[in-house]
Design a protein around this motif. Structure first.
Motif, PDB file in Angstrom:
ATOM      1  N   PRO A  51      16.992   4.375  -0.415  1.00 18.28           N
ATOM      2  CA  PRO A  51      15.618   4.113   0.023  1.00 18.28           C
ATOM      3  C   PRO A  51      14.557   4.945  -0.706  1.00 18.28           C
ATOM      4  O   PRO A  51      13.417   4.513  -0.802  1.00 18.28           O
ATOM      5  CB  PRO A  51      15.649   4.463   1.504  1.00 18.28           C
ATOM      6  CG  PRO A  51      16.702   5.510   1.609  1.00 18.28           C
ATOM      7  CD  PRO A  51      17.735   5.131   0.590  1.00 18.28           C
ATOM      8  N   GLU A  55       9.953   0.692  -3.077  1.00 19.44           N
ATOM      9  CA  GLU A  55       8.773   0.308  -2.314  1.00 19.44           C
ATOM     10  C   GLU A  55       8.904  -1.157  -1.929  1.00 19.44           C
ATOM     11  O   GLU A  55       9.595  -1.937  -2.584  1.00 19.44           O
ATOM     12  CB  GLU A  55       7.492   0.554  -3.096  1.00 19.44           C
ATOM     13  CG  GLU A  55       7.363  -0.242  -4.352  1.00 19.44           C
ATOM     14  CD  GLU A  55       6.080   0.075  -5.107  1.00 19.44           C
ATOM     15  OE1 GLU A  55       5.735  -0.717  -5.976  1.00 19.44           O
ATOM     16  OE2 GLU A  55       5.436   1.099  -4.830  1.00 19.44           O
ATOM     17  N   ILE A  56       8.249  -1.527  -0.847  1.00 20.87           N
ATOM     18  CA  ILE A  56       8.316  -2.894  -0.340  1.00 20.87           C
ATOM     19  C   ILE A  56       7.110  -3.654  -0.865  1.00 20.87           C
ATOM     20  O   ILE A  56       5.974  -3.208  -0.717  1.00 20.87           O
ATOM     21  CB  ILE A  56       8.344  -2.894   1.196  1.00 20.87           C
ATOM     22  CG1 ILE A  56       9.595  -2.172   1.675  1.00 20.87           C
ATOM     23  CG2 ILE A  56       8.298  -4.312   1.730  1.00 20.87           C
ATOM     24  CD1 ILE A  56       9.660  -1.982   3.162  1.00 20.87           C
ATOM     25  N   HIS A  86      15.375   1.665  13.971  1.00 18.12           N
ATOM     26  CA  HIS A  86      14.781   2.481  12.907  1.00 18.12           C
ATOM     27  C   HIS A  86      13.638   3.345  13.441  1.00 18.12           C
ATOM     28  O   HIS A  86      13.457   4.473  12.978  1.00 18.12           O
ATOM     29  CB  HIS A  86      14.307   1.601  11.754  1.00 18.12           C
ATOM     30  CG  HIS A  86      15.438   1.085  10.907  1.00 18.12           C
ATOM     31  ND1 HIS A  86      16.249   1.898  10.168  1.00 18.12           N
ATOM     32  CD2 HIS A  86      15.896  -0.175  10.707  1.00 18.12           C
ATOM     33  CE1 HIS A  86      17.150   1.175   9.534  1.00 18.12           C
ATOM     34  NE2 HIS A  86      16.959  -0.094   9.860  1.00 18.12           N
ATOM     35  N   ALA A 104      10.434   9.119   7.224  1.00 17.79           N
ATOM     36  CA  ALA A 104       9.539   8.216   6.485  1.00 17.79           C
ATOM     37  C   ALA A 104      10.310   7.017   5.935  1.00 17.79           C
ATOM     38  O   ALA A 104       9.791   5.895   5.926  1.00 17.79           O
ATOM     39  CB  ALA A 104       8.856   8.979   5.352  1.00 17.79           C
ATOM     40  N   GLN A 105      11.547   7.225   5.510  1.00 15.27           N
ATOM     41  CA  GLN A 105      12.345   6.108   5.002  1.00 15.27           C
ATOM     42  C   GLN A 105      12.755   5.157   6.118  1.00 15.27           C
ATOM     43  O   GLN A 105      12.809   3.945   5.931  1.00 15.27           O
ATOM     44  CB  GLN A 105      13.569   6.620   4.248  1.00 15.27           C
ATOM     45  CG  GLN A 105      13.232   7.472   3.054  1.00 15.27           C
ATOM     46  CD  GLN A 105      12.180   6.863   2.161  1.00 15.27           C
ATOM     47  OE1 GLN A 105      12.281   5.716   1.752  1.00 15.27           O
ATOM     48  NE2 GLN A 105      11.132   7.623   1.859  1.00 15.27           N
ATOM     49  N   LYS A 108       9.844   3.021   6.683  1.00 11.87           N
ATOM     50  CA  LYS A 108       9.763   2.002   5.632  1.00 11.87           C
ATOM     51  C   LYS A 108      10.730   0.857   5.932  1.00 11.87           C
ATOM     52  O   LYS A 108      10.397  -0.311   5.773  1.00 11.87           O
ATOM     53  CB  LYS A 108      10.102   2.622   4.276  1.00 11.87           C
ATOM     54  CG  LYS A 108       9.986   1.636   3.132  1.00 11.87           C
ATOM     55  CD  LYS A 108      10.612   2.105   1.822  1.00 11.87           C
ATOM     56  CE  LYS A 108      10.307   3.491   1.407  1.00 11.87           C
ATOM     57  NZ  LYS A 108      10.909   3.849   0.109  1.00 11.87           N
ATOM     58  N   ARG A 111       9.654  -1.818   8.694  1.00 14.71           N
ATOM     59  CA  ARG A 111       8.826  -2.941   8.241  1.00 14.71           C
ATOM     60  C   ARG A 111       9.682  -4.099   7.757  1.00 14.71           C
ATOM     61  O   ARG A 111       9.464  -5.247   8.095  1.00 14.71           O
ATOM     62  CB  ARG A 111       7.892  -2.448   7.121  1.00 14.71           C
ATOM     63  CG  ARG A 111       7.252  -3.505   6.288  1.00 14.71           C
ATOM     64  CD  ARG A 111       6.276  -4.313   7.119  1.00 14.71           C
ATOM     65  NE  ARG A 111       5.786  -5.444   6.391  1.00 14.71           N
ATOM     66  CZ  ARG A 111       6.329  -6.659   6.415  1.00 14.71           C
ATOM     67  NH1 ARG A 111       7.387  -6.883   7.120  1.00 14.71           N
ATOM     68  NH2 ARG A 111       5.809  -7.646   5.743  1.00 14.71           N
ATOM     69  N   ALA A 121      12.338  -5.244  -1.598  1.00 10.66           N
ATOM     70  CA  ALA A 121      12.296  -3.823  -1.936  1.00 10.66           C
ATOM     71  C   ALA A 121      12.582  -3.693  -3.430  1.00 10.66           C
ATOM     72  O   ALA A 121      13.575  -4.206  -3.915  1.00 10.66           O
ATOM     73  CB  ALA A 121      13.304  -3.052  -1.132  1.00 10.66           C
ATOM     74  N   ARG A 124      10.370   1.757  -7.847  1.00  8.19           N
ATOM     75  CA  ARG A 124       9.052   2.045  -8.420  1.00  8.19           C
ATOM     76  C   ARG A 124       9.170   2.210  -9.921  1.00  8.19           C
ATOM     77  O   ARG A 124      10.102   2.828 -10.425  1.00  8.19           O
ATOM     78  CB  ARG A 124       8.493   3.338  -7.838  1.00  8.19           C
ATOM     79  CG  ARG A 124       7.982   3.186  -6.471  1.00  8.19           C
ATOM     80  CD  ARG A 124       7.259   4.434  -6.070  1.00  8.19           C
ATOM     81  NE  ARG A 124       7.377   4.519  -4.611  1.00  8.19           N
ATOM     82  CZ  ARG A 124       7.335   5.627  -3.940  1.00  8.19           C
ATOM     83  NH1 ARG A 124       7.146   6.758  -4.555  1.00  8.19           N
ATOM     84  NH2 ARG A 124       7.450   5.622  -2.642  1.00  8.19           N
TER      85      ARG A 124
END
Length: 126
Positions: A51, A55-56, A86, A104-105, A108, A111, A121, A124
């Motif tokens: 993860p 980014e999504i 989650h 934070a992951q 993510k 979502r 996903a 980056r």
């Protein structure tokens, strides 16, 4: 740095999340009707494997009305439970300062666990 954080993620429970999404995807792909949902489970397993550094993004072209209908079915069946899982894991990891990146992951992944159709996903590009 992302490699180190991904290793910590896998050690602190991310590996179990990956296995759960893979098993769910395999079980859903057994039936013809479940194949689109199984593919989304595989997408979530890929994100759960690494993860950090992903980014999504919205898919090109966007899914349109079919993606909306599939997302509604997804929310009714496993989506709400996965998103709640989650969120709970993010809250548990956010208790400590060291667990904040992992929390934070999980946020993510919330979502994508809630509305997987029409999004993907990607790593980056630096």
């Amino acid at each position: 740095m992302n490699l180190l954080l991904n290793l910590v993620w896998l050690i602190l429970g991310g590996f179990i999340v990956v296995i759960a999404y893979l098993l769910g995807g395999i079980l859903l792909c057994i039936t013809i009707i479940g194949i689109p949902f199984g593919i989304q489970c595989f997408k979530l397993a890929g994100l759960a494997l690494m993860p950090f550094g992903a980014e999504i993004r919205e898919k090109e072209p966007p899914g349109g009305p079919v993606a909306v209908i599939m997302n509604v079915i997804w929310i009714i069946l496993p989506g709400l439970e996965l998103a709640a899982f989650h969120l709970v894991m993010a809250a548990l990891f956010a208790i400590t300062i060291i667990g904040l990146p992992i929390a934070a992951q999980h946020l993510k992944m919330t979502r994508l666990a809630l509305l997987p159709f029409g999004f993907e996903a990607r790593d980056r590009v630096i």
